[in-house]
Each structure stands twice: as C-alpha cells, then as structure tokens.
Motif scaffolding. Sequence first.
Motif, PDB file in Angstrom:
ATOM      1  N   LYS A  89     -24.394  -3.483   3.290  1.00  0.00           N
ATOM      2  CA  LYS A  89     -22.892  -3.742   4.075  1.00  0.00           C
ATOM      3  C   LYS A  89     -21.894  -3.599   3.505  1.00  0.00           C
ATOM      4  N   GLU A  90     -22.073  -3.524   2.258  1.00  0.00           N
ATOM      5  CA  GLU A  90     -20.669  -3.423   1.133  1.00  0.00           C
ATOM      6  C   GLU A  90     -20.988  -2.329   0.124  1.00  0.00           C
ATOM      7  N   LEU A  91     -20.082  -1.562  -0.183  1.00  0.00           N
ATOM      8  CA  LEU A  91     -20.216  -0.719  -1.448  1.00  0.00           C
ATOM      9  C   LEU A  91     -18.871  -0.608  -2.160  1.00  0.00           C
ATOM     10  N   THR A  92     -19.072   0.073  -3.443  1.00  0.00           N
ATOM     11  CA  THR A  92     -17.882   0.091  -4.526  1.00  0.00           C
ATOM     12  C   THR A  92     -17.860   1.729  -4.505  1.00  0.00           C
ATOM     13  N   ALA A  93     -16.422   2.026  -4.441  1.00  0.00           N
ATOM     14  CA  ALA A  93     -16.520   3.625  -4.549  1.00  0.00           C
ATOM     15  C   ALA A  93     -15.076   3.935  -5.195  1.00  0.00           C
ATOM     16  N   THR A  94     -15.089   5.270  -5.769  1.00  0.00           N
ATOM     17  CA  THR A  94     -13.778   5.709  -6.134  1.00  0.00           C
ATOM     18  C   THR A  94     -13.579   6.782  -5.021  1.00  0.00           C
ATOM     19  N   ILE A  95     -11.986   6.376  -4.830  1.00  0.00           N
ATOM     20  CA  ILE A  95     -11.683   7.213  -3.620  1.00  0.00           C
ATOM     21  C   ILE A  95     -10.503   8.222  -3.782  1.00  0.00           C
ATOM     22  N   CYS A  96     -10.360   9.119  -3.193  1.00  0.00           N
ATOM     23  CA  CYS A  96      -9.116  10.163  -3.572  1.00  0.00           C
ATOM     24  C   CYS A  96      -8.493  10.182  -2.116  1.00  0.00           C
ATOM     25  N   LYS A 104      -0.497  10.561   4.186  1.00  0.00           N
ATOM     26  CA  LYS A 104       1.019  10.089   3.878  1.00  0.00           C
ATOM     27  C   LYS A 104       0.844   8.751   3.926  1.00  0.00           C
ATOM     28  N   GLU A 105       0.323   8.131   4.949  1.00  0.00           N
ATOM     29  CA  GLU A 105       0.191   6.266   4.975  1.00  0.00           C
ATOM     30  C   GLU A 105      -0.732   6.168   3.735  1.00  0.00           C
ATOM     31  N   PRO A 106       0.094   5.145   3.060  1.00  0.00           N
ATOM     32  CA  PRO A 106      -0.957   4.612   2.102  1.00  0.00           C
ATOM     33  C   PRO A 106      -2.089   3.853   2.443  1.00  0.00           C
ATOM     34  N   LEU A 107      -3.035   3.697   1.345  1.00  0.00           N
ATOM     35  CA  LEU A 107      -4.130   2.993   1.559  1.00  0.00           C
ATOM     36  C   LEU A 107      -3.510   1.348   1.083  1.00  0.00           C
ATOM     37  N   LYS A 108      -4.009   0.377   1.948  1.00  0.00           N
ATOM     38  CA  LYS A 108      -3.749  -1.013   1.326  1.00  0.00           C
ATOM     39  C   LYS A 108      -4.984  -1.778   1.494  1.00  0.00           C
ATOM     40  N   ALA A 109      -5.107  -2.896   0.528  1.00  0.00           N
ATOM     41  CA  ALA A 109      -6.305  -3.724   0.831  1.00  0.00           C
ATOM     42  C   ALA A 109      -6.002  -4.320   2.239  1.00  0.00           C
ATOM     43  N   SER A 110      -7.308  -4.750   2.930  1.00  0.00           N
ATOM     44  CA  SER A 110      -7.390  -5.224   4.319  1.00  0.00           C
ATOM     45  C   SER A 110      -7.217  -4.286   5.504  1.00  0.00           C
ATOM     46  N   GLN A 111      -6.912  -3.263   5.042  1.00  0.00           N
ATOM     47  CA  GLN A 111      -6.676  -2.246   6.255  1.00  0.00           C
ATOM     48  C   GLN A 111      -8.360  -1.836   6.679  1.00  0.00           C
ATOM     49  N   LYS A 112      -8.264  -1.359   8.174  1.00  0.00           N
ATOM     50  CA  LYS A 112      -9.530  -0.932   8.542  1.00  0.00           C
ATOM     51  C   LYS A 112      -9.536   0.366   8.932  1.00  0.00           C
ATOM     52  N   TYR A 113     -10.831   1.199   8.708  1.00  0.00           N
ATOM     53  CA  TYR A 113     -11.017   2.529   9.119  1.00  0.00           C
ATOM     54  C   TYR A 113     -12.130   2.682   9.443  1.00  0.00           C
ATOM     55  N   LEU A 119      -8.609  -3.404  -3.571  1.00  0.00           N
ATOM     56  CA  LEU A 119      -8.228  -2.163  -4.031  1.00  0.00           C
ATOM     57  C   LEU A 119      -8.262  -2.567  -5.353  1.00  0.00           C
ATOM     58  N   SER A 120      -9.003  -2.078  -6.172  1.00  0.00           N
ATOM     59  CA  SER A 120      -9.378  -2.722  -7.777  1.00  0.00           C
ATOM     60  C   SER A 120      -8.327  -2.095  -8.805  1.00  0.00           C
ATOM     61  N   SER A 121      -8.182  -0.582  -8.599  1.00  0.00           N
ATOM     62  CA  SER A 121      -7.200   0.005  -9.832  1.00  0.00           C
ATOM     63  C   SER A 121      -6.766   1.279  -9.183  1.00  0.00           C
ATOM     64  N   GLU A 145      -1.045  -0.556  -3.271  1.00  0.00           N
ATOM     65  CA  GLU A 145      -1.317   0.631  -2.469  1.00  0.00           C
ATOM     66  C   GLU A 145      -1.715   1.795  -3.280  1.00  0.00           C
ATOM     67  N   LEU A 146      -2.369   2.492  -2.536  1.00  0.00           N
ATOM     68  CA  LEU A 146      -2.790   3.851  -3.163  1.00  0.00           C
ATOM     69  C   LEU A 146      -2.057   4.848  -2.193  1.00  0.00           C
ATOM     70  N   VAL A 147      -1.280   5.682  -2.874  1.00  0.00           N
ATOM     71  CA  VAL A 147      -0.450   6.750  -2.074  1.00  0.00           C
ATOM     72  C   VAL A 147      -1.086   8.140  -1.986  1.00  0.00           C
ATOM     73  N   LEU A 148      -0.502   9.078  -1.443  1.00  0.00           N
ATOM     74  CA  LEU A 148      -1.150  10.456  -1.316  1.00  0.00           C
ATOM     75  C   LEU A 148      -1.506  10.937  -2.483  1.00  0.00           C
ATOM     76  N   ASN A 149      -2.709  11.471  -2.849  1.00  0.00           N
ATOM     77  CA  ASN A 149      -3.203  12.248  -3.869  1.00  0.00           C
ATOM     78  C   ASN A 149      -3.365  11.324  -5.045  1.00  0.00           C
ATOM     79  N   GLN A 150      -3.330   9.987  -4.662  1.00  0.00           N
ATOM     80  CA  GLN A 150      -3.883   8.997  -5.948  1.00  0.00           C
ATOM     81  C   GLN A 150      -5.266   8.766  -5.812  1.00  0.00           C
ATOM     82  N   ILE A 151      -5.994   8.465  -7.081  1.00  0.00           N
ATOM     83  CA  ILE A 151      -7.425   8.212  -6.976  1.00  0.00           C
ATOM     84  C   ILE A 151      -7.552   6.801  -7.605  1.00  0.00           C
ATOM     85  N   GLY A 152      -8.209   5.923  -6.875  1.00  0.00           N
ATOM     86  CA  GLY A 152      -8.518   4.689  -7.370  1.00  0.00           C
ATOM     87  C   GLY A 152     -10.018   4.050  -6.832  1.00  0.00           C
ATOM     88  N   ASP A 153      -9.971   2.883  -7.439  1.00  0.00           N
ATOM     89  CA  ASP A 153     -11.403   2.189  -7.039  1.00  0.00           C
ATOM     90  C   ASP A 153     -11.279   1.237  -6.176  1.00  0.00           C
TER      91      ASP A 153
END
Lengths: 415, 301
Positions: A314-321, A325-334, A350-352, A367-375
């Motif tokens: 029920k948990e996983l770690t991933a690299t995300i691209c 336009k709306e940035p990704l932030k920790a604690s958001q739901k998808y 949002l580790s890095s 946050e992670l904005v458009l076209n950024q890649i993070g873990d």
Amino acid sequence: MKVLKIATAGSVDDGKSTLIGRILYDTKSLTDDKLEAIEEKSRQRGFDYLDFSLATDGLVAEREQGITIDVAHIYFSTPSKSFIIADTPGHIEYTRNMVTGASTAQASIVLIDARNGVIEQTYRHFFINNLLRIKDVVIAINKMDLVEFSEEKYNTIKAEIEYLASKSEYKGQNLTFIPMSALQGDNVVHKSENTPWYKGETLMHHLERLDAEDINDASQTRFPVQTVIRPKTEEYHDFRGYAGKLYGGDLAVGDEVAVLPSQTKSKVKTINFFDKEFETAKRGSSVTITLEDNVNVSRGDMLVKVNEEPTIAKELTATICWMDKEPLKASQKYYIKHGVNDAQAKITQLSSIIKTDFSGIEENPSELVLNQIGDIQLKLSKPLAFDSYKNNKSNGSFILIDPKSNNTVGVGFIK
Amino acid sequence: MSNTTIQVDALESEAIYIFREVVAQFEKPVLLFSGGKDSITLVRLAQKAFYPAKIPFPLMHIDTGHNFPETIEFRDRLAKELGVELIVRNVQDNIDSGRVKEETGRYASRNMLQTETLLDAIEEFGFDACIGGARRDEEKARAKERIFSVRDDFGQWDEKNQRPEVFDMLNGRIDLGQNVRVFPISNWTELDVWSYIEQENIEIPSIYFAHKRKIFVRDGMIWSADDEVVFRDEEEKVEERMVRFRTVGDMSCTAAVLSDAVDIAKVVEEIRDSSISERGARIDDKRSEAAMEKRKQQGYF
C-alpha cells in the motif's frame, strides 16, 4: 514483418520534422499527392528548398509557428521492416508530449544542432531516454553542412554525450553517433561524400539492422484482468472468462496461478482467443482465460505464476515526471492508474528534484513544477501488485490523474 | 483443443486491449459504423475482444443520405447477423428541419453536415465513448490524435492541450457532458487493414472491388455518374470504366480509382504499389491545408 517504434527528440529547430520528411522522401515513402502538396506549399512560402516539416507538422498552429507542438505518428516501411516514428516536440513547454511519444518507443533519435552542441534541452532529452530505459539511442549530429562537415565539432559533441552517459545509472544503453544534414540528405538514407572521416552507417541502414527488444520484454508472467466475460447465453451459461493482455512471460493450460492481491490460488483451465482454444499464450497477446476454481476475480486483479509474485503493498517509492501546470506538492491526493488498476494515492513525501544534467539532486523541495523530475513516496488506498520499472516496464509504471481536472498529470517509474 | 501457441499480432492485440478498456471504463459506449472497411475491421476486433459474449455496445451510423446503396445493404445485413443493435440517424432530418444548410454547386458535399447529426445523437443517447475507425496514417491532423481523445460538450477537440498518453495506460476519466472518441486502430496503416481483411477473410461491400461503372473525370479525379447526388456539368462527359473505391464516405466527396482488382489479394497488391495516398481521393480534404483539423475542432469524428 517486424515493426520498429522510434521516437525523435531534440530542441526546437534542430530539424526533427525535417529529418523525418527527409527519411520519407529518400526512402520513397511519400505518395505523389503528399509530395505535390509539400512542393506547392514550399513554393507558396517562398522557400527555394522542399520544407519537409510540412509533411509532419499537421496542426495549423505548428505551421504558423514553425514548431512541433504535439506528437505526430508517421508510418512507413522498407522491404525488410516497418517503422512507426513518433515525431515529438522539442520545445520545453511540450516535454510531456515528448514523454508521450517516447514511452512506447524501442529506439530513440536525439538530434543535436552541430552549431550549438550539447545544450540544456539535450540533457533533458537524454535524461528522459535513460529514465525510460530506451536501449538503442542514436545521437544525430545534424546541420553538419553549417559547420563545414567538421570532424572536430562532431568529436567534441560525441565526447560530451559519452561523458553524460558515464554519469547515468542506466548502463545497458547502446549509443550510436551519426553526423548528418537532414536538409541536404547527408548520411540519412544515402552515405555522404562530405564526411569521408565517418566510417559508420547511415541512419536508415542502422535502423534497418536494429533488432530492438520489445518495450514490454520481461520474463515473469503478469496478466492484469481488464474485464470479466460472462455471456450468460444458453450455450455458454457457466462461462466466466478473464480478459486481459499478457505482459511478460507466458501462460500455459495447467499453470498454477495466484490471483493478486487476494493471493487465492487456482490453475489455468483454458486459454481462449476468439472461437479457438490454445495450449499456451505468449507475451503481448490479448487473450481470455478461465480458471479451474470458481475464485473471485475482478477488473484490476492480476494473475501471476505461483513463486513469481511481485511486490504487493500500500506504499511505493517512484521517480515521477510531472506534466501539469498545477505543481505537485506533498500531501496532495490523486488517482493512480497502474496498468488497468485504479486506486487513490496521497503524496506522503516529495524527496527530491533530480537535475536532468546528472549533476545531482535538490533535497526536500516544496513542489515539483511542469516538466520537472523528482522522487516521491505514495500511500495508496488499496494494495497494488507491482514490479520495479527496471524489471517490468508495464507493471513498474503508473500515471497520476488529477481528480479535479481528470487530466493525466504525471508518469511514475517505480523504484 | 489445438496444441498450439497463441501470440496475437501486436496491432490486433493492442486494438482488443483498447476495446476492453472502453467497456470497463465507460457507461455507454457506441461504435461509429459507416459500412466502410475500417469500421468493418473494428466490428471484427470487437467480436474477438468479447467472445463468446456478444459485442456489448450498439453500432451507430450517421447516414448522409448519399451513401452507396451497396454499403447500406451491407450495413443492415451485418448488424442483423451479429444480433447487435443498429442506430441510424439521418443528416436529411436536420436539413429538413433547417438546422443545417445543404451546400450547393460543383463541390457540394454532405460530409461536413454529419457533425451536427453526430453531436445530436451523442446527446440523445448519452454516449460517453464513441469508438471510431480513424487511423493516424490517413492524414496529418489525424496523425496527432490520441487513442482516447477527449471532446468537450460541444464535441470540440482541443488539439493543443491533449492528455499525455504514456505506455498503454488509457485515462478515460471525464466530466459529465464530455465524451471520449476512441480509436483502436490508430496505429494501423491502410495496408494493415487490407491485409487483416484478407487474413481474416472478412466480407466487405462490393464497391471496394473493381466493377464497371458510369463515371466522369473532373480535376483529375473519377466521379460516379450513376448517382444523381454528385453534381455534374452537362459538358462533363460520362464514360464506362472499370473502377473501385478506396474509401467509402459520402458519395459526393469520394472519388473512385481505375482498377482491375476484383478480389482481396489483388486489392492488397494494388495498395502496396500505389503512389497515391488513400486520402488523395477524398475531395473534402483538399479544401484547405487544415480541412481535417477544422472539422475535428467542430466535433467531426
């Protein structure tokens, strides 16, 4: 006939669309009516050459601005092979469309303008190819006509990319460097007399010889159930078939399988395809199977061979691209879509942010904005059965969907 | 049971996967059926996807009223044989009620008028997914299309803001009023479709095979003179030739090609050697460089 799926990447004005047009023209793949249309439009625009990008830039806005906005899929074949080329945009704003095109490719062409050398966009495109683990990458050093076909220029760029490759953690890649002029046709389909120092193949010759592995090449059996087939007719009153596409491995009648995530066990009773039954099914086939026992299987469940279970968690770690336009932030739901399965997902961390020039990471960003890649780390509303992307591309990738807009906002690669 | 291994050809397997996603993700899908080779191929793929169950959605034909009689006869027979519901909505009804205006003159065509009737029918039945036989190799605006292509409640395609479609994960989440156009044979070429029809021994309407027909030539294209819906000047000379049709759309915008391909093997051979694209015989694409894109923005399938 074998089909090779190729994606192009490169910065704006590096000549991707022109290269594809050149390939089509030199392999005589353009039909007369399409060629006439290109000749007429080129003339209208006052060009003294054929503007091949007109063959692929299919949108009004693209022709207006002279840039590629979205992926065009181009189909052609030579006597030995069929090709699908995804002509992807180079503009940074449309990086997500480049990922769209490259995600299904077995091979990739990264274009570099010989005058400008390796630039920031090259880093990004090279990085994404490595993130996707595309095995065969051609570095097309284009516009050689504008640097007097200089061997020195070519070598400088080649060395720079090789240095970049040495810093990537993906080591299985085959890099091929080709100096060319897409506009004039040097080393695209025909060998150029302008580069006597280049001993390698032309681009087309290389692509024709390439025996690329399938994108879903994996040895372990993964059969995600798309839909349950219950005809409820007189003839098939008790038929209960599980329809899906076999990712990786194979499946045979009599195989002992586990239904995930419940881990209930049963055996494969029949493998059906249309009105025939088969003994075995190979990877890539969309089949319908029935089981010996009347177990509970529904859409999103996965059948695997016993002793080949993936991770169930029920948990996983991933690299995300990130592609929205709306940035990704920790604690958001998808919503997470993992193959044909759905769940809710919360970003727990949002580790890095990973720098695409392989120069390191930025830790704990906000946050992670458009076209950024993070873990990131995700908490899921139900357990999913997954592999790492490294081991199984289909079962190791997912998309995130914004519940407000319903848009696909990110693509993830499970660690 | 045959002691063999199944490995479905990649294109067929992909299309079947897409059909199953549609049925799993949507409430009310429909298959847009014109009686042409691409939609006939879709029907066979849908059969395979859900066998031994029946195709779990209706077929719908937006009839311009200018279709080849052979196609209409074929359409009705196929639906009956499959035991699938066939919905027909007529462009003529919208012309009669004055909602749309018929074009006049040499190049008059009802092709554009289909959009209005299609959008009305989507609303009438509440369809949330419309499966179509468009292929990316047909035309350069089509080459830009996603497999799941979201349209707003005006049926509009926002070509500059399409959802990323990565790997083969298809996102069918939509708001009420939106619908998704689905293209299971996006990655097939014209030759792939013909080869599949040959391999599967699928029946197709007779106008796809070479036959004697009264024709006339205009702008280098061959038009049927058998049917009064195609506008013809008195001085345009009618002759009888062996022809066949490569696409079957509205008669007023579908030109024929000279051909002696009387069976499927010869058709495949002819397509393989052709130096003209399939859309080269569709007059409505030649109206401007962006004809297809403009129609799609307005809701054309």
